[in-house]
Design an enzyme around this catalytic site. Structure first.
Site, PDB file in Angstrom:
ATOM      1  N   VAL A 180       0.843  -1.206   0.000  1.00  0.00           N
ATOM      2  CA  VAL A 180       0.000   0.000   0.000  1.00  0.00           C
ATOM      3  C   VAL A 180       0.874   1.249   0.000  1.00  0.00           C
ATOM      4  CG1 VAL A 180      -1.894   1.219   1.127  1.00  0.00           C
ATOM      5  CG2 VAL A 180      -1.807  -1.275   1.200  1.00  0.00           C
ATOM      6  N   ASP A 181       1.982   1.203   0.730  1.00  0.00           N
ATOM      7  CA  ASP A 181       2.934   2.320   0.689  1.00  0.00           C
ATOM      8  C   ASP A 181       3.443   2.530  -0.735  1.00  0.00           C
ATOM      9  OD1 ASP A 181       3.207   3.395   3.311  1.00  0.00           O
ATOM     10  OD2 ASP A 181       4.308   1.624   3.924  1.00  0.00           O
ATOM     11  N   TYR A 182       3.798   1.440  -1.405  1.00  0.00           N
ATOM     12  CA  TYR A 182       4.343   1.559  -2.754  1.00  0.00           C
ATOM     13  C   TYR A 182       3.303   2.156  -3.702  1.00  0.00           C
ATOM     14  CZ  TYR A 182       7.001   0.489  -6.953  1.00  0.00           C
ATOM     15  OH  TYR A 182       7.697   0.603  -8.125  1.00  0.00           O
TER      16      TYR A 182
END
Length: 409
Positions: A180-182
Site C-alpha cells: 500500500v505504501d508503494y
C-alpha cells in the site's frame, strides 16, 4: 542525450518512512532536485527500522539500512529542526525556491509550525503542496496515525488475501511487502506530475494535493471491489488461485512449484494436450471457462496430480512451446539471477559513501530519449545541509555555524 524529464524541478521533501520517500525517489530519478529534510541527530524514522545496515570501511554499521536505502536515492539531505523557529524559517525560505512541497505529517501537525499549505503558499503562491497521510485531510479518521498493514486490513485487501476457507491456515492475510505504501507513492507521483503539467501547460495555479493510503488501497482492489459494488457479494479468498481464467494457480511439481494461468478456451485445450488429458476439453464440467470456474476445485485437483509427476523445468518448457502463460515461483536469489531480469538491468550497482559496491533496484520506467541512468547513493544524514543553505539561501558560514550550535539544523 536530452535532459531528464524533470530537470529543473525542485522538490522540498518533508516525508519519512516509505510512501512519501518512494514518491520523491521516483521524482528524483526522473531528474528533479529533491531536498530531503531530516531531523538533526536522528533523521528519517526509516533509518531506525532495523538491520541489515550499510557498513563503513571499518565494518561498523551506519544509519542507512535496507528500509532507508530502498526509497532515498537521488536526494540531498538537509537536517532541520522544524520545532525551532529558525528551522521553520529555513523551511519557508527553501519553499520559496521550490516547485513542489511534499509532506507526510499527521493532519494539523505542520500548521503548528507555520508550515501547512496556507502558510507555505503565502511565500510561494505557485507551490504544489502534496500531503500524504493514512486517512486523508478530512473525515472522522483524518487525525489517526497508521502504517501499511493497518490499511491492508481496513481497506479490504486482507479480507481477499490468504488461504481459502476450509483449508489449513485459512483467514485474512497481509501481503508480504508494504504494497500500500508503494502504490500510494505511485499515486503521489502521478498527482504531482499532473499538477506540474496543469500549472505549466494550462497556466493553472498552485494547489494542495490530498493523497492517502486508505483511498489508495480501496481503489487498488479494482475488480474485487467491483464485484461487491455490482451485486453485494464479498469475493472469497482464493489462495494462490488466479483471477478469471481456470485452471490458474500454483502447482507443486517434483522439484518445486510453478504458476499457471489459463486465460481462455484455446489455452485450455493446449494445456490439456501438454498434460496428456485431452479428454478434459470435451468434459461438460470444463467445456467453457465459466464451467471451469464453477467446477474449479475438481479441475485443479486433476491438474495437480499430473504436475507432481515431473519437474518444473519440464512443464515450463512444454507450456511455453504451446503459448500457455506460466512461470516458476522464484525466491529473490532466483529473481536476480534470472537471465531476463539481468537483461532488463533491474539490479544496479553504485559506489556508496564508503567506496563499496551497493546494489539497488533500478527505476522500472524505461525511456528511449531520456533514460534514467543516474543512481546516486541515498544521502548520509545532513550530508548537504551547508551546501544547500549557502547556495540556495545565501547563508554565510558564520550563520550556518550559529544555526548548528543552536540546534536549528
Amino acid at each position: 542525450m536530452s535532459p531528464l524529464p524533470l530537470s529543473g524541478v525542485k522538490i522540498l521533501d518533508l516525508t519519512r518512512v516509505l510512501a512519501g520517500p518512494l514518491s520523491t525517489q521516483m521524482l528524483g530519478d526522473l531528474g528533479a532536485d529533491v531536498i530531503k529534510i531530516e531531523r538533526p541527530g536522528a533523521g528519517d524514522d526509516a533509518r531506525s527500522f532495523g538491520p541489515p545496515y550499510l557498513k563503513d570501511l571499518q565494518g561498523r554499521q551506519v544509519n542507512m539500512n535496507s528500509f532507508y536505502l530502498c526509497a532515498n536515492r537521488n536526494k540531498r539531505s538537509v537536517t532541520v529542526n522544524i520545532a525551532d523557529p529558525d528551522g521553520q524559517t529555513i523551511i519557508r525560505e527553501l519553499a520559496a525556491h521550490c516547485d513542489v512541497f511534499i509532506e507526510n505529517y499527521k493532519v494539523g501537525d505542520l500548521k503548528r509550525y507555520g508550515l501547512d499549505y496556507d502558510s507555505i503558499r503565502l511565500v510561494n503562491p505557485d507551490i504544489i503542496y502534496c500531503s500524504v497521510t493514512g486517512f486523508g485531510q478530512s473525515g472522522p479518521y483524518a487525525p489517526r496515525p497508521g502504517y501499511d498493514a493497518i490499511f491492508q486490513a481496513m481497506g479490504g485487501l486482507m479480507s481477499a488475501t490468504g488461504h481459502m476457507d476450509g483449508e489449513p491456515g485459512a483467514g485474512p492475510m497481509k501481503v508480504g511487502p508494504s504494497i500500500v505504501d508503494y502504490m500510494t507513492g505511485m499515486n503521489c507521483s502521478i498527482a504531482v506530475l499532473a499538477a506540474l503539467y496543469h500549472r505549466k501547460v494550462n497556466g493553472g495555479p498552485g494547489q494542495h494535493i490530498d493523497i492517502c493510503l486508505l483511498d489508495t488501497v480501496i481503489a487498488s482492489l479494482s475488480h474485487y471491489a467491483q464485484v461487491y459494488l455490482l451485486n453485494g457479494t464479498k469475493p472469497a479468498r482464493r489462495g494462490t488461485w488466479g483471477n478469471g481464467g481456470m485452471p490458474a494457480g500454483v502447482f507443486r511439481c517434483a522439484d518445486g512449484e510453478l504458476m499457471l494461468v489459463v486465460g481462455n478456451d484455446a489455452q485450455f485445450a493446449r494445456t490439456c494436450a501438454v498434460l496428456g488429458k485431452p479428454e478434459l476439453t470435451t468434459d461438460p464440467r470444463f467445456a467453457r471457462n465459466n464451467d471451469r470456474i464453477v467446477n474449479g476445485k475438481e479441475l485443479m485437483a486433476i491438474c495437480a496430480a499430473v504436475f507432481l509427476k515431473n519437474k518444473v523445468s519440464y512443464w515450463l518448457e512444454k507450456l511455453e512451446k504451446v503459448g500457455v502463460p506460466s512461470g516458476p515461483v522464484n525466491d529473490f536469489e532466483q529473481v536476480f539471477t534470472d537471465p531476463h531480469v539481468q537483461h532488463r538491468g533491474l539490479q544496479v550497482t553504485i559506489d556508496d559513501p564508503y567506496e563499496q559496491p551497493l546494489s539497488l533496484i533500478r527505476n522500472p520506467l524505461s525511456f528511449s530519449e531520456t533514460p534514467v541512468k543516474d543512481y546516486r547513493c541515498p544521502p548520509q544524514l545532513g550530508e548537504h545541509t551547508s551546501d544547500i543553505l549557502s547556495t540556495m539561501l545565501a547563508y554565510d558560514s558564520g550563520k550556518i555555524a550559529k544555526l548548528k550550535q543552536s540546534g536549528a539544523i
